[in-house]
Design a protein around this motif. Structure first.
Motif, PDB file in Angstrom:
ATOM      1  N   GLU A  96       0.984  -0.922   0.217  1.00 18.22           N
ATOM      2  CA  GLU A  96       0.177   0.356   0.108  1.00 18.22           C
ATOM      3  C   GLU A  96       0.593   0.912  -0.025  1.00 18.22           C
ATOM      4  O   GLU A  96       1.918   1.100   0.681  1.00 18.22           O
ATOM      5  CB  GLU A  96      -0.746   0.140   1.270  1.00 18.22           C
ATOM      6  CG  GLU A  96      -1.921  -0.996   1.666  1.00 18.22           C
ATOM      7  CD  GLU A  96      -2.809  -0.727   2.365  1.00 18.22           C
ATOM      8  OE1 GLU A  96      -3.179  -0.616   3.265  1.00 18.22           O
ATOM      9  OE2 GLU A  96      -4.228  -1.482   2.840  1.00 18.22           O
ATOM     10  N   LEU A  97       0.096   1.955  -0.151  1.00 17.98           N
ATOM     11  CA  LEU A  97       0.845   3.879  -0.621  1.00 17.98           C
ATOM     12  C   LEU A  97       1.367   3.763   0.512  1.00 17.98           C
ATOM     13  O   LEU A  97       2.774   4.739   0.952  1.00 17.98           O
ATOM     14  CB  LEU A  97      -0.194   4.648  -1.180  1.00 17.98           C
ATOM     15  CG  LEU A  97       0.865   6.074  -1.290  1.00 17.98           C
ATOM     16  CD1 LEU A  97       1.861   5.878  -2.111  1.00 17.98           C
ATOM     17  CD2 LEU A  97      -0.511   7.168  -2.348  1.00 17.98           C
ATOM     18  N   GLY A  98       0.860   3.632   1.969  1.00 20.17           N
ATOM     19  CA  GLY A  98       0.816   4.478   3.265  1.00 20.17           C
ATOM     20  C   GLY A  98       1.843   3.666   3.726  1.00 20.17           C
ATOM     21  O   GLY A  98       2.510   4.247   5.195  1.00 20.17           O
ATOM     22  N   ASN A  99       2.658   2.464   3.479  1.00 16.80           N
ATOM     23  CA  ASN A  99       3.721   2.003   4.063  1.00 16.80           C
ATOM     24  C   ASN A  99       5.535   2.108   2.469  1.00 16.80           C
ATOM     25  O   ASN A  99       6.164   2.173   2.895  1.00 16.80           O
ATOM     26  CB  ASN A  99       3.457   0.233   3.587  1.00 16.80           C
ATOM     27  CG  ASN A  99       2.241  -0.217   4.467  1.00 16.80           C
ATOM     28  OD1 ASN A  99       2.127  -0.131   5.699  1.00 16.80           O
ATOM     29  ND2 ASN A  99       1.990  -1.219   4.298  1.00 16.80           N
ATOM     30  N   LEU A 100       4.946   2.721   1.476  1.00 22.03           N
ATOM     31  CA  LEU A 100       5.930   3.796   0.757  1.00 22.03           C
ATOM     32  C   LEU A 100       6.121   5.077   1.345  1.00 22.03           C
ATOM     33  O   LEU A 100       7.192   5.175   0.941  1.00 22.03           O
ATOM     34  CB  LEU A 100       5.755   3.593  -0.222  1.00 22.03           C
ATOM     35  CG  LEU A 100       5.127   2.062  -0.982  1.00 22.03           C
ATOM     36  CD1 LEU A 100       4.461   2.155  -2.151  1.00 22.03           C
ATOM     37  CD2 LEU A 100       6.406   1.055  -1.075  1.00 22.03           C
ATOM     38  N   VAL A 101       5.347   5.685   1.392  1.00 25.20           N
ATOM     39  CA  VAL A 101       5.850   6.756   2.206  1.00 25.20           C
ATOM     40  C   VAL A 101       5.114   6.808   3.738  1.00 25.20           C
ATOM     41  O   VAL A 101       3.828   6.972   3.670  1.00 25.20           O
ATOM     42  CB  VAL A 101       4.555   7.940   0.985  1.00 25.20           C
ATOM     43  CG1 VAL A 101       5.280   9.689   1.688  1.00 25.20           C
ATOM     44  CG2 VAL A 101       5.411   7.829  -0.350  1.00 25.20           C
ATOM     45  N   THR A 102       5.812   7.358   4.514  1.00 22.28           N
ATOM     46  CA  THR A 102       5.315   7.428   5.424  1.00 22.28           C
ATOM     47  C   THR A 102       6.472   7.686   6.904  1.00 22.28           C
ATOM     48  O   THR A 102       7.631   7.287   6.667  1.00 22.28           O
ATOM     49  CB  THR A 102       4.983   5.882   6.560  1.00 22.28           C
ATOM     50  OG1 THR A 102       3.953   6.095   7.627  1.00 22.28           O
ATOM     51  CG2 THR A 102       5.930   4.654   6.213  1.00 22.28           C
ATOM     52  N   VAL A 103       5.966   8.199   7.439  1.00 25.30           N
ATOM     53  CA  VAL A 103       7.058   8.636   8.916  1.00 25.30           C
ATOM     54  C   VAL A 103       7.411   7.912  10.173  1.00 25.30           C
ATOM     55  O   VAL A 103       8.309   8.253  10.521  1.00 25.30           O
ATOM     56  CB  VAL A 103       6.590  10.332   9.270  1.00 25.30           C
ATOM     57  CG1 VAL A 103       6.935  11.573   8.561  1.00 25.30           C
ATOM     58  CG2 VAL A 103       5.251   9.872  10.343  1.00 25.30           C
ATOM     59  N   ASP A 104       6.447   7.268   9.928  1.00 19.05           N
ATOM     60  CA  ASP A 104       6.641   5.676  10.855  1.00 19.05           C
ATOM     61  C   ASP A 104       7.520   4.510  10.492  1.00 19.05           C
ATOM     62  O   ASP A 104       6.962   3.990   9.357  1.00 19.05           O
ATOM     63  CB  ASP A 104       4.890   5.061  11.226  1.00 19.05           C
ATOM     64  CG  ASP A 104       4.823   4.140  12.783  1.00 19.05           C
ATOM     65  OD1 ASP A 104       6.119   3.913  12.884  1.00 19.05           O
ATOM     66  OD2 ASP A 104       4.175   3.944  12.622  1.00 19.05           O
ATOM     67  N   ALA A 115       6.781   1.586   7.811  1.00 15.15           N
ATOM     68  CA  ALA A 115       7.710   1.194   6.120  1.00 15.15           C
ATOM     69  C   ALA A 115       7.883   0.475   6.445  1.00 15.15           C
ATOM     70  O   ALA A 115       9.757  -0.468   6.890  1.00 15.15           O
ATOM     71  CB  ALA A 115       9.031   1.934   6.565  1.00 15.15           C
ATOM     72  N   SER A 116       7.783   0.229   4.812  1.00 14.90           N
ATOM     73  CA  SER A 116       8.422  -1.624   4.494  1.00 14.90           C
ATOM     74  C   SER A 116       8.950  -1.723   2.891  1.00 14.90           C
ATOM     75  O   SER A 116       8.751  -2.312   2.305  1.00 14.90           O
ATOM     76  CB  SER A 116       6.652  -2.486   3.354  1.00 14.90           C
ATOM     77  OG  SER A 116       6.149  -1.436   2.619  1.00 14.90           O
ATOM     78  N   LEU A 117       9.403  -0.760   2.461  1.00 11.49           N
ATOM     79  CA  LEU A 117      10.024   0.088   1.590  1.00 11.49           C
ATOM     80  C   LEU A 117      11.398  -0.448   1.273  1.00 11.49           C
ATOM     81  O   LEU A 117      12.160  -1.410  -0.023  1.00 11.49           O
ATOM     82  CB  LEU A 117      10.189   1.448   0.694  1.00 11.49           C
ATOM     83  CG  LEU A 117      10.604   2.383  -0.314  1.00 11.49           C
ATOM     84  CD1 LEU A 117       9.905   1.417  -1.637  1.00 11.49           C
ATOM     85  CD2 LEU A 117      11.020   3.487  -0.573  1.00 11.49           C
ATOM     86  N   PRO A 118      11.997  -0.574   2.496  1.00 19.75           N
ATOM     87  CA  PRO A 118      13.539  -1.406   2.294  1.00 19.75           C
ATOM     88  C   PRO A 118      13.236  -3.067   1.921  1.00 19.75           C
ATOM     89  O   PRO A 118      14.036  -3.635   1.390  1.00 19.75           O
ATOM     90  CB  PRO A 118      14.184  -0.979   3.525  1.00 19.75           C
ATOM     91  CG  PRO A 118      13.538   0.190   4.535  1.00 19.75           C
ATOM     92  CD  PRO A 118      12.327  -0.165   3.986  1.00 19.75           C
ATOM     93  N   ASP A 119      12.114  -3.054   2.850  1.00 19.57           N
ATOM     94  CA  ASP A 119      12.352  -4.590   2.522  1.00 19.57           C
ATOM     95  C   ASP A 119      11.301  -5.310   1.075  1.00 19.57           C
ATOM     96  O   ASP A 119      12.647  -6.295   0.063  1.00 19.57           O
ATOM     97  CB  ASP A 119      10.750  -5.387   3.870  1.00 19.57           C
ATOM     98  CG  ASP A 119      11.804  -5.474   5.374  1.00 19.57           C
ATOM     99  OD1 ASP A 119      12.720  -5.426   5.324  1.00 19.57           O
ATOM    100  OD2 ASP A 119      10.838  -5.278   6.001  1.00 19.57           O
ATOM    101  N   THR A 120      11.044  -4.352   0.817  1.00 19.62           N
ATOM    102  CA  THR A 120      10.475  -4.601  -0.532  1.00 19.62           C
ATOM    103  C   THR A 120      11.639  -4.827  -1.808  1.00 19.62           C
ATOM    104  O   THR A 120      11.822  -5.028  -2.794  1.00 19.62           O
ATOM    105  CB  THR A 120       9.758  -3.287  -1.364  1.00 19.62           C
ATOM    106  OG1 THR A 120       7.911  -3.308   0.231  1.00 19.62           O
ATOM    107  CG2 THR A 120       8.740  -3.689  -3.031  1.00 19.62           C
ATOM    108  N   LEU A 121      12.571  -3.749  -1.241  1.00 21.96           N
ATOM    109  CA  LEU A 121      13.816  -3.238  -2.581  1.00 21.96           C
ATOM    110  C   LEU A 121      14.339  -4.736  -2.343  1.00 21.96           C
ATOM    111  O   LEU A 121      15.054  -4.621  -3.350  1.00 21.96           O
ATOM    112  CB  LEU A 121      14.499  -1.835  -2.115  1.00 21.96           C
ATOM    113  CG  LEU A 121      13.445  -0.554  -2.927  1.00 21.96           C
ATOM    114  CD1 LEU A 121      14.318   0.616  -1.957  1.00 21.96           C
ATOM    115  CD2 LEU A 121      13.095  -0.459  -4.221  1.00 21.96           C
ATOM    116  N   ASN A 122      14.447  -4.982  -1.283  1.00 23.43           N
ATOM    117  CA  ASN A 122      15.643  -6.535  -0.937  1.00 23.43           C
ATOM    118  C   ASN A 122      15.338  -7.207  -1.761  1.00 23.43           C
ATOM    119  O   ASN A 122      16.031  -8.004  -2.553  1.00 23.43           O
ATOM    120  CB  ASN A 122      16.092  -6.226   0.060  1.00 23.43           C
ATOM    121  CG  ASN A 122      16.700  -7.959   0.645  1.00 23.43           C
ATOM    122  OD1 ASN A 122      17.665  -7.055   0.279  1.00 23.43           O
ATOM    123  ND2 ASN A 122      16.532  -8.809   1.285  1.00 23.43           N
TER     124      ASN A 122
END
Length: 316
Positions: free
Chosen positions: A131-139, A143-150
């Protein structure tokens, strides 16, 4: 003598030409592939000086071992909650099998073509599950972007292994949104920051209340101690005053009565005071000129000066 010199120079020239055609050097940062009539016959990865058959019988192709960088152009993807995002990424990759690399992609341009297709496909599949909220968040916990990129890097590395090279890392250079999404994204970010601010204010208010409660408790203790000590001092002083008054009363009752009356005058009589009392009131006995002779013999005081009007029932 000249023919000998010319012959020597010829031999040296032929030797240099032969060395140039048969000797080659392999650097520590590259692979060397020896081809014979266009077909690979040997792959060298250790640095050093080697010999081969002269061209055109055998030729040498060199492929870099160093890490290369591929930049993925800005591409639009769709998140799992159907939000469009614009992503610009880069990948680092490295040749691991020079012979497979030569057979499958042949050059850096061929490798870039394969990387473009693979990274774009893997990024689209991975971002479509977040979800977009897990890609762009201050919490950071959400945040799941690092795991997604890995995960994208691991899947891309598995797919590029067959081409003789592997992906070592994938990162985002930029993640933006189409104009239609910017308002909702900024509103969400504003709401998250307001929630954090409210939490900080609540914690601050709680801490302030705790500090005030401690201060009030300490204040109450100090006031109670001071009140107790003042009561003790006041009690001691009153006891001493009573003792003094009792002693004075015992020595000269008339003078004691006179001094206490004067003290009473001082407390309730001023220049604007008017007293209406019976003429025979004991309180007026020292203010009535007719009673001046009744002052105690031991007193040197005279009647005071306040204006006092004494009316008796007979005068009315």
């Amino acid at each position: 003598m000249k023919p000998v010199r010319i012959a020597a120079l010829g031999v040296l020239g032929l030797a240099f030409l032969g060395a140039t055609l048969t000797l080659y050097q392999v650097d520590t940062t590259e692979y060397a592939i020896v081809t014979q009539f266009g077909r690979p016959v040997r792959v060298l990865s250790d640095p050093g000086l080697y010999i081969k058959a002269p061209d055109p019988i055998q030729s040498v192709l060199k492929i870099s071992k160093q890490i290369q960088v591929y930049n993925l152009p800005k591409t639009e993807f769709l998140s799992s909650d159907k939000k469009n995002i614009m992503v610009e990424a880069y990948a680092t990759w490295q040749v691991t099998d020079a012979l497979a690399f030569l057979k499958n992609v042949n050059s850096l341009r061929g490798a870039s073509t394969q990387l473009n297709d693979i990274i774009k496909a893997e990024l689209g599949a991975a971002l479509g599950q977040v979800e977009l909220g897990n890609l762009v968040t201050v919490d950071t916990s959400q945040a799941s972007l690092p795991d997604t990129l890995n995960a994208v890097k691991e899947r891309a590395a598995a797919r590029t292994g067959a081409y003789g090279f592997t992906v070592t890392d994938i990162q985002l250079k930029e993640l933006t949104f189409p104009e239609a999404n910017l308002t909702s994204v900024f509103q969400r970010m504003r709401s998250e920051r307001e929630a954090i601010a409210r939490q900080f204010r609540s914690e601050g208010a709680e801490e302030a209340a705790s500090i005030r409660a401690e201060a009030d408790t300490e204040k109450a203790k100090i006031l109670a101690t001071a009140s107790r000590e003042s009561a003790e001092i006041r009690g001691t002083a009153d006891a001493e005053a009573i003792a003094i008054y009792a002693g004075s009363f015992g020595r000269d009752k008339d003078f004691y009565r006179f001094s206490r009356t004067l003290e009473a005058y001082d407390k309730f009589i001023d220049e604007g005071t008017t007293l209406i009392l019976p003429a025979d009131s004991e309180l007026l006995q020292y203010l009535d000129p007719r009673n001046a002779l009744k002052l105690p013999p031991s007193s040197t005081a005279t009647a005071g000066s306040p204006k006092v009007t004494a009316d008796s029932e007979r005068d009315r």
